[in-house]
Design an enzyme around this catalytic site. Structure first.
Site, PDB file in Angstrom:
ATOM      1  N   CYS A 114      43.570 -34.638  51.720  1.00  0.00           N
ATOM      2  CA  CYS A 114      43.132 -34.601  50.342  1.00  0.00           C
ATOM      3  C   CYS A 114      43.625 -35.368  48.980  1.00  0.00           C
ATOM      4  O   CYS A 114      43.211 -35.534  48.258  1.00  0.00           O
ATOM      5  CB  CYS A 114      43.025 -33.161  50.063  1.00  0.00           C
ATOM      6  SG  CYS A 114      41.906 -32.442  51.237  1.00  0.00           S
ATOM      7  N   HIS A 149      40.571 -32.730  42.418  1.00  0.00           N
ATOM      8  CA  HIS A 149      40.128 -32.870  44.131  1.00  0.00           C
ATOM      9  C   HIS A 149      39.063 -31.707  44.038  1.00  0.00           C
ATOM     10  O   HIS A 149      39.529 -30.570  43.688  1.00  0.00           O
ATOM     11  CB  HIS A 149      41.313 -32.800  44.952  1.00  0.00           C
ATOM     12  CG  HIS A 149      40.935 -32.330  46.273  1.00  0.00           C
ATOM     13  ND1 HIS A 149      39.920 -33.033  46.982  1.00  0.00           N
ATOM     14  CD2 HIS A 149      41.306 -31.233  47.049  1.00  0.00           C
ATOM     15  CE1 HIS A 149      39.813 -32.483  48.226  1.00  0.00           C
ATOM     16  NE2 HIS A 149      40.674 -31.621  48.141  1.00  0.00           N
ATOM     17  N   ASN A 167      33.779 -30.050  50.327  1.00  0.00           N
ATOM     18  CA  ASN A 167      35.302 -30.692  50.231  1.00  0.00           C
ATOM     19  C   ASN A 167      35.279 -31.921  51.348  1.00  0.00           C
ATOM     20  O   ASN A 167      35.298 -32.022  52.437  1.00  0.00           O
ATOM     21  CB  ASN A 167      36.211 -29.763  50.406  1.00  0.00           C
ATOM     22  CG  ASN A 167      37.618 -30.303  50.559  1.00  0.00           C
ATOM     23  OD1 ASN A 167      37.719 -31.724  50.594  1.00  0.00           O
ATOM     24  ND2 ASN A 167      38.731 -29.513  50.420  1.00  0.00           N
TER      25      ASN A 167
HETATM   26  N1  COA Z   1      32.015 -16.265  56.154  1.00  0.00           N
HETATM   27  C1  COA Z   1      32.238 -14.924  56.377  1.00  0.00           C
HETATM   28  N2  COA Z   1      33.431 -14.369  56.740  1.00  0.00           N
HETATM   29  C2  COA Z   1      34.310 -15.196  56.487  1.00  0.00           C
HETATM   30  C3  COA Z   1      34.099 -16.602  56.591  1.00  0.00           C
HETATM   31  C4  COA Z   1      33.143 -17.084  56.481  1.00  0.00           C
HETATM   32  N3  COA Z   1      32.671 -18.327  56.295  1.00  0.00           N
HETATM   33  N4  COA Z   1      35.514 -17.283  56.805  1.00  0.00           N
HETATM   34  C5  COA Z   1      36.153 -16.062  56.822  1.00  0.00           C
HETATM   35  N5  COA Z   1      35.890 -14.904  56.678  1.00  0.00           N
HETATM   36  C6  COA Z   1      36.296 -13.638  56.917  1.00  0.00           C
HETATM   37  C7  COA Z   1      37.506 -13.544  57.667  1.00  0.00           C
HETATM   38  O1  COA Z   1      37.272 -13.626  58.945  1.00  0.00           O
HETATM   39  C8  COA Z   1      38.228 -12.405  57.340  1.00  0.00           C
HETATM   40  O2  COA Z   1      37.589 -11.409  57.571  1.00  0.00           O
HETATM   41  P1  COA Z   1      38.795 -10.092  58.260  1.00  0.00           P
HETATM   42  O3  COA Z   1      38.821  -9.461  56.802  1.00  0.00           O
HETATM   43  O4  COA Z   1      37.565  -9.213  58.712  1.00  0.00           O
HETATM   44  O5  COA Z   1      39.621 -10.812  59.064  1.00  0.00           O
HETATM   45  C9  COA Z   1      37.882 -12.408  55.632  1.00  0.00           C
HETATM   46  O6  COA Z   1      36.471 -13.321  55.477  1.00  0.00           O
HETATM   47  C10 COA Z   1      38.817 -12.792  54.607  1.00  0.00           C
HETATM   48  O7  COA Z   1      39.341 -14.100  55.313  1.00  0.00           O
HETATM   49  P2  COA Z   1      40.542 -14.916  54.617  1.00  0.00           P
HETATM   50  O8  COA Z   1      40.447 -16.131  55.279  1.00  0.00           O
HETATM   51  O9  COA Z   1      41.455 -14.201  54.125  1.00  0.00           O
HETATM   52  O10 COA Z   1      39.433 -15.262  53.278  1.00  0.00           O
HETATM   53  P3  COA Z   1      39.792 -15.676  51.850  1.00  0.00           P
HETATM   54  O11 COA Z   1      39.468 -14.484  50.900  1.00  0.00           O
HETATM   55  O12 COA Z   1      41.150 -16.179  51.622  1.00  0.00           O
HETATM   56  O13 COA Z   1      38.700 -16.929  51.433  1.00  0.00           O
HETATM   57  C11 COA Z   1      38.886 -19.343  51.969  1.00  0.00           C
HETATM   58  C12 COA Z   1      38.930 -17.980  52.547  1.00  0.00           C
HETATM   59  C13 COA Z   1      38.959 -20.339  52.934  1.00  0.00           C
HETATM   60  C14 COA Z   1      37.595 -19.403  51.016  1.00  0.00           C
HETATM   61  C15 COA Z   1      39.957 -19.195  50.893  1.00  0.00           C
HETATM   62  O14 COA Z   1      41.301 -18.950  51.366  1.00  0.00           O
HETATM   63  C16 COA Z   1      40.088 -20.592  50.238  1.00  0.00           C
HETATM   64  O15 COA Z   1      39.422 -21.121  49.598  1.00  0.00           O
HETATM   65  N6  COA Z   1      41.262 -21.354  50.384  1.00  0.00           N
HETATM   66  C17 COA Z   1      41.586 -22.622  50.054  1.00  0.00           C
HETATM   67  C18 COA Z   1      40.857 -23.451  51.101  1.00  0.00           C
HETATM   68  C19 COA Z   1      40.687 -25.046  50.506  1.00  0.00           C
HETATM   69  O16 COA Z   1      40.626 -25.056  49.284  1.00  0.00           O
HETATM   70  N7  COA Z   1      41.255 -25.897  51.591  1.00  0.00           N
HETATM   71  C20 COA Z   1      41.219 -27.242  51.058  1.00  0.00           C
HETATM   72  C21 COA Z   1      42.483 -27.638  50.348  1.00  0.00           C
HETATM   73  S1  COA Z   1      42.410 -29.180  50.214  1.00  0.00           S
END
Ligand code: COA
Length: 330
Positions: free
Chosen positions: A113, A257, A287
């Site tokens: 990224c 980004h 992304n």
């Molecule tokens: N749809 C529905 N549910 C989803 C899901 C999706 N696409 N992805 C994950 N979940 C669920 C998980 O399984 C989890 O369920 P559980 O509580 O029953 O185990 C719940 O949602 C929470 O998961 P978690 O991974 O802790 O979610 P979060 O609130 O952290 O959100 C992201 C997930 C990925 C959106 C978030 O962590 C994020 O934006 N991170 C940064 C990612 C990023 O920017 N990456 C690129 C950087 S260069």
């Protein structure tokens, strides 16, 4: 004395639009979950036949056109990608072949990224040092073929996407050009956002068992990435501004980004920036890793959001962890 400046920009994305509803037919997710957590409404994914270098080529032709240069005028290519069409060689030579530039040098930057910001620093050093005059900088990615589109991979599959952005750089002039950088890396977190295989540490580099286990898919600890991204990017923007005697109030535009709209919103707040000082297009493209910044810059340039002399900051954070910023006079 400013370094290189942007002479032209271009963008290319695959034709296929994939909406959140399309994804909800492949995995257990909803449009509402994706929009609330990431801000993304749709993204582009390649169809078979569309390639990383092909997208880079289309973006480059647009960048060359806006710079008013023929491909033959390019002296070098710096190609940022974490998803080259092949394990080796990298994307640069494929693009060079498509452009028909003659035997110019190319270098691939594998910084995920943050790839475009690092690529810019390399191209700028070439130009500042007098080695080359016109350098093409590309950020191009095809992430969709490394995504697990089953429910197992839903935390990454809904975020990452395909696209390319290109910029033609030339010598700075009349105060216009790149002013400085703030670049960092910390391998402590290498496995927090990575693709395990294929890898040369494995014999063979990828086995049927690894494919079965999904080791070739992009894997992310979303919470950990989020936590670092919202700290590191604002910190880095402030650092590059301070090193050049500016504050966030002086910024005409921050192009960050496009990782996640929630990250962008927290960063805007942390930096105390108005809406007209930031640009986001993640809603439409997801992304696209190294491609997000040049794609956003191209949209800003074409929409008249960038005026010659504007103070512009670019910032990125991602896999590595690697992060950093660049400051420039547009
Ligand atoms: N749809 C529905 N549910 C989803 C899901 C999706 N696409 N992805 C994950 N979940 C669920 C998980 O399984 C989890 O369920 P559980 O509580 O029953 O185990 C719940 O949602 C929470 O998961 P978690 O991974 O802790 O979610 P979060 O609130 O952290 O959100 C992201 C997930 C990925 C959106 C978030 O962590 C994020 O934006 N991170 C940064 C990612 C990023 O920017 N990456 C690129 C950087 S260069």
């Amino acid at each position: 004395m400013p370094g290189a400046r942007f002479l032209g920009t271009g963008l290319a994305v695959p034709e296929q639009v994939v909406t959140n509803d399309d994804l909800s037919r492949l995995m257990d997710t909803t449009d509402e979950w994706i929009r609330t957590r990431t801000g993304i409404r749709e993204r582009r994914w390649v169809r078979e036949g569309e390639t990383n270098a092909g997208l880079a080529h289309a973006a480059t032709l647009r960048a060359l056109e806006s710079a008013g240069l023929e491909p033959g005028r390019l002296d070098a290519i710096v190609y940022a990608t974490s998803t080259p069409d092949h394990f080796a060689p990298g994307g640069g030579v494929y693009l060079q072949r498509m452009l028909g530039t003659g035997a110019i040098p190319s270098i691939d930057i594998r910084n995920q990224c943050s790839g475009f910001v690092y690529a810019l620093a390399v191209a700028d050093a070439f130009i500042r040092g007098g080695l080359y005059r016109y350098v093409l900088v590309v950020g191009a990615e095809v992430q969709s073929t490394a995504l697990d589109v089953s429910t197992r991979g839903r935390n990454t599959a809904v975020i990452f996407a395909d696209g390319a952005g290109a910029a033609v750089l030339g010598p700075g002039d009349g105060g216009r050009g790149i002013l400085g950088y703030d670049l960092h890396g910390d391998g402590t977190y290498a496995e927090k956002l990575w693709v395990d295989a294929p890898g040369s540490m494995y014999h063979p580099r990828m086995s049927a068992g690894q494919i079965e286990a999904g080791r070739h898919f992009l894997e992310m600890d979303g919470k950990e990435v989020f936590r670092h991204a919202v700290t590191r990017m604002p910190e880095s923007v402030r650092a590059v501004l301070a090193a050049n005697g500016y504050t966030t109030a002086d910024l005409a535009l921050l192009v960050a980004h496009q990782a996640n709209l929630r990250i962008a919103e927290m960063m805007q707040k942390a930096l105390d920036l108005r809406d007209d000082q930031v640009y986001n297009n993640i809603e439409r493209y997801g992304n696209t890793t190294a491609a997000t910044i040049p794609m956003a810059l191209d949209e800003c340039a074409r929409a008249g959001r960038l005026t010659p002399g504007d103070l512009v900051a670019l910032t990125a954070f991602g896999s590595g962890f690697l992060w950093g910023s660049a400051l420039l006079r547009w």
